[in-house]
Design a protein around this motif. Structure first.
Motif, PDB file in Angstrom:
ATOM      1  N   GLY A  33      88.564  28.510   2.025  1.00 17.20           N
ATOM      2  CA  GLY A  33      87.463  29.426   1.389  1.00 17.20           C
ATOM      3  C   GLY A  33      88.064  30.776   1.984  1.00 17.20           C
ATOM      4  N   VAL A  34      87.626  31.673   1.203  1.00 19.17           N
ATOM      5  CA  VAL A  34      87.632  32.939   1.664  1.00 19.17           C
ATOM      6  C   VAL A  34      86.399  33.904   1.566  1.00 19.17           C
ATOM      7  N   GLN A  35      85.849  34.475   2.421  1.00 21.53           N
ATOM      8  CA  GLN A  35      84.732  35.387   2.376  1.00 21.53           C
ATOM      9  C   GLN A  35      85.298  36.746   2.445  1.00 21.53           C
ATOM     10  N   LEU A  36      84.577  37.371   1.281  1.00 22.54           N
ATOM     11  CA  LEU A  36      84.927  38.857   1.007  1.00 22.54           C
ATOM     12  C   LEU A  36      83.839  39.720   0.858  1.00 22.54           C
ATOM     13  N   MET A  37      83.648  40.924   1.256  1.00 19.58           N
ATOM     14  CA  MET A  37      82.435  41.860   0.953  1.00 19.58           C
ATOM     15  C   MET A  37      82.800  43.043   0.476  1.00 19.58           C
ATOM     16  N   VAL A  38      81.732  43.482  -0.335  1.00 21.56           N
ATOM     17  CA  VAL A  38      81.827  44.918  -0.993  1.00 21.56           C
ATOM     18  C   VAL A  38      80.826  45.754  -0.336  1.00 21.56           C
ATOM     19  N   GLY A  39      81.343  46.931  -0.474  1.00 22.75           N
ATOM     20  CA  GLY A  39      80.241  48.166   0.149  1.00 22.75           C
ATOM     21  C   GLY A  39      80.525  48.444   1.441  1.00 22.75           C
ATOM     22  N   LEU A  40      81.621  47.851   2.194  1.00 18.75           N
ATOM     23  CA  LEU A  40      81.815  48.063   3.539  1.00 18.75           C
ATOM     24  C   LEU A  40      82.111  49.484   3.887  1.00 18.75           C
ATOM     25  N   PRO A  41      81.752  49.793   5.053  1.00 18.41           N
ATOM     26  CA  PRO A  41      82.258  51.482   5.377  1.00 18.41           C
ATOM     27  C   PRO A  41      83.821  51.589   5.381  1.00 18.41           C
ATOM     28  N   GLY A  42      83.934  52.824   4.443  1.00 16.08           N
ATOM     29  CA  GLY A  42      85.363  53.021   4.073  1.00 16.08           C
ATOM     30  C   GLY A  42      85.779  52.410   2.571  1.00 16.08           C
ATOM     31  N   ASP A  43      85.204  51.692   2.233  1.00 17.60           N
ATOM     32  CA  ASP A  43      85.263  50.748   1.055  1.00 17.60           C
ATOM     33  C   ASP A  43      85.147  51.721  -0.197  1.00 17.60           C
ATOM     34  N   THR A  44      85.814  51.451  -1.425  1.00 16.78           N
ATOM     35  CA  THR A  44      85.665  52.102  -2.555  1.00 16.78           C
ATOM     36  C   THR A  44      85.762  50.685  -3.551  1.00 16.78           C
ATOM     37  N   PRO A  45      85.162  51.125  -4.871  1.00 19.93           N
ATOM     38  CA  PRO A  45      85.318  50.076  -5.948  1.00 19.93           C
ATOM     39  C   PRO A  45      86.937  49.574  -6.061  1.00 19.93           C
ATOM     40  N   GLU A  46      87.720  50.604  -6.010  1.00 24.07           N
ATOM     41  CA  GLU A  46      89.111  50.453  -6.260  1.00 24.07           C
ATOM     42  C   GLU A  46      89.553  49.630  -5.132  1.00 24.07           C
ATOM     43  N   ARG A  47      89.409  50.021  -3.865  1.00 21.82           N
ATOM     44  CA  ARG A  47      89.963  48.997  -2.752  1.00 21.82           C
ATOM     45  C   ARG A  47      89.416  47.623  -2.724  1.00 21.82           C
ATOM     46  N   ALA A  48      87.934  47.568  -3.359  1.00 20.79           N
ATOM     47  CA  ALA A  48      87.690  46.196  -3.315  1.00 20.79           C
ATOM     48  C   ALA A  48      88.275  45.314  -4.271  1.00 20.79           C
ATOM     49  N   ILE A  49      88.415  45.998  -5.612  1.00 20.40           N
ATOM     50  CA  ILE A  49      89.380  45.292  -6.509  1.00 20.40           C
ATOM     51  C   ILE A  49      90.435  44.874  -5.951  1.00 20.40           C
ATOM     52  N   ALA A  50      91.396  45.765  -5.360  1.00 18.64           N
ATOM     53  CA  ALA A  50      92.646  45.473  -4.872  1.00 18.64           C
ATOM     54  C   ALA A  50      92.591  44.225  -3.719  1.00 18.64           C
ATOM     55  N   SER A  51      91.703  44.468  -2.988  1.00 14.25           N
ATOM     56  CA  SER A  51      91.455  43.380  -2.066  1.00 14.25           C
ATOM     57  C   SER A  51      91.368  41.875  -2.573  1.00 14.25           C
ATOM     58  N   ALA A  52      90.311  41.944  -3.766  1.00 13.43           N
ATOM     59  CA  ALA A  52      90.295  40.542  -4.496  1.00 13.43           C
ATOM     60  C   ALA A  52      91.523  40.207  -5.258  1.00 13.43           C
ATOM     61  N   LEU A  53      92.284  40.986  -5.698  1.00 13.26           N
ATOM     62  CA  LEU A  53      93.504  40.702  -6.540  1.00 13.26           C
ATOM     63  C   LEU A  53      94.290  40.017  -5.486  1.00 13.26           C
ATOM     64  N   ARG A  54      94.657  40.797  -4.146  1.00 15.99           N
ATOM     65  CA  ARG A  54      95.409  40.346  -3.325  1.00 15.99           C
ATOM     66  C   ARG A  54      95.150  38.907  -2.724  1.00 15.99           C
ATOM     67  N   VAL A  55      93.630  38.673  -2.519  1.00 11.74           N
ATOM     68  CA  VAL A  55      93.397  37.540  -2.120  1.00 11.74           C
ATOM     69  C   VAL A  55      93.677  36.311  -3.103  1.00 11.74           C
ATOM     70  N   ALA A  56      93.344  36.776  -4.442  1.00 12.05           N
ATOM     71  CA  ALA A  56      93.482  35.752  -5.478  1.00 12.05           C
ATOM     72  C   ALA A  56      94.926  35.372  -5.509  1.00 12.05           C
ATOM     73  N   ARG A  57      95.807  36.205  -5.397  1.00 15.27           N
ATOM     74  CA  ARG A  57      97.281  35.791  -5.497  1.00 15.27           C
ATOM     75  C   ARG A  57      97.717  34.668  -4.390  1.00 15.27           C
ATOM     76  N   LEU A  58      96.779  34.580  -3.280  1.00 13.71           N
ATOM     77  CA  LEU A  58      97.258  33.640  -2.276  1.00 13.71           C
ATOM     78  C   LEU A  58      96.542  32.524  -2.487  1.00 13.71           C
ATOM     79  N   LYS A  59      95.502  32.336  -3.814  1.00 13.59           N
ATOM     80  CA  LYS A  59      95.058  31.041  -4.337  1.00 13.59           C
ATOM     81  C   LYS A  59      94.508  30.330  -3.432  1.00 13.59           C
ATOM     82  N   PRO A  60      93.264  30.712  -2.872  1.00  7.62           N
ATOM     83  CA  PRO A  60      92.481  29.772  -1.906  1.00  7.62           C
ATOM     84  C   PRO A  60      91.790  28.856  -3.062  1.00  7.62           C
ATOM     85  N   ASP A  61      91.057  28.012  -2.355  1.00  3.81           N
ATOM     86  CA  ASP A  61      90.289  26.994  -3.202  1.00  3.81           C
ATOM     87  C   ASP A  61      88.967  27.677  -3.748  1.00  3.81           C
ATOM     88  N   PHE A  62      88.368  28.706  -3.007  1.00  3.20           N
ATOM     89  CA  PHE A  62      87.216  29.215  -3.740  1.00  3.20           C
ATOM     90  C   PHE A  62      86.844  30.630  -2.535  1.00  3.20           C
TER      91      PHE A  62
END
Length: 238
Positions: free
Chosen positions: A161-190
């Motif tokens: 499992g991977v835990q991600l957060m949105v709205g962290l200091p220094g984050d933006t919607p674009e950076r958040a989406i990029a993080s999500a895509l990078r994690v998705a490519r690693l194919k965790p189970d959830f």
């Protein structure tokens, strides 16, 4: 997956246990209401108390160690907690164990500590794959650490499992989406996705009071979490 398909989780909170430092957004004692790692008797009592709420319709049961950096603790403490949980598995009342830990604690030596215990699920507190966000929030690990951790865990067939957060200091919607895509490519189970909440007692609370941090509105938090969920689902099913 329906509600009944999910495991019945028995949470054991170990606030900040094994954490090398305090991340800016975190105060697990405030979040959980637990001030220290429970002694052995209390761990067993808490498991027994939760088992009373399990219904016959929930087949799978997991004991979960949350709120700390599980593999950041000393080996003897890790093994003691796993052994206590394993007693319930040996009697057939619980099916497996899960815990959350930092990506930079996943290495061959620590994985060797847990190999003889019935651990099924390991959740990684990733939070972001953007190095700027990781640095600003004082995570102390890199995106590369996450990639290495998932690689090690996949080789050993753990449920990841991977835990991600949105709205962290220094984050933006674009950076958040990029993080999500990078994690998705690693194919965790959830993937679990959380909005950043200003918790009393955390360094982030002090930043907020001084005007150095502005949290997401409820509407924006929902929008970002929903958007990341859809993208992660699409990429994992591709």
């Amino acid at each position: 997956m329906t509600y009944l398909d999910k495991p019945f989780i028995i949470p054991i909170f170990i606030p900040h246990a094994g954490c090398p430092h305090r991340c800016v957004f975190c105060d697990q004692s405030s979040i959980t209401g637990v001030r220290s790692t429970l002694p052995q008797k209390d761990v067993c009592d808490q498991i027994e108390a939760f088992l009373k709420f399990k219904t016959a319709r929930r087949d799978r049961v997991q004991i979960a160690f949350f709120g700390g950096n599980f593999l950041g603790m000393p080996a003897d403490k890790v093994k003691r907690l796993l052994a206590e949980a394993a007693e319930f598995i040996m009697t057939g009342r619980v099916n497996s164990i899960r815990f959350s830990t930092r990506p930079d604690t996943i290495d061959p030596q620590r994985l060797d500590w847990i190999k003889d215990f019935p651990v099924k699920t390991i959740e990684l507190g990733v939070q972001s794959m953007d190095e700027r966000v990781l640095s600003t929030t004082k995570r102390g690990h890199s995106a590369k650490d996450t990639e290495k951790a998932i690689h090690h865990l996949k080789k050993l067939n753990y449920e990841i499992g991977v835990q991600l957060m949105v709205g962290l200091p220094g984050d933006t919607p674009e950076r958040a989406i990029a993080s999500a895509l990078r994690v998705a490519r690693l194919k965790p189970d959830f993937i679990r996705i959380y909005p950043t909440v200003v918790v009393a007692g955390s360094p982030l609370a002090a930043w907020y009071r001084k005007g150095g941090y502005v949290p997401l509105s409820r509407e924006e938090a929902v929008r970002q979490v929903k958007g990341r969920y859809v993208l992660c689902t699409l990429n994992n099913s591709a």
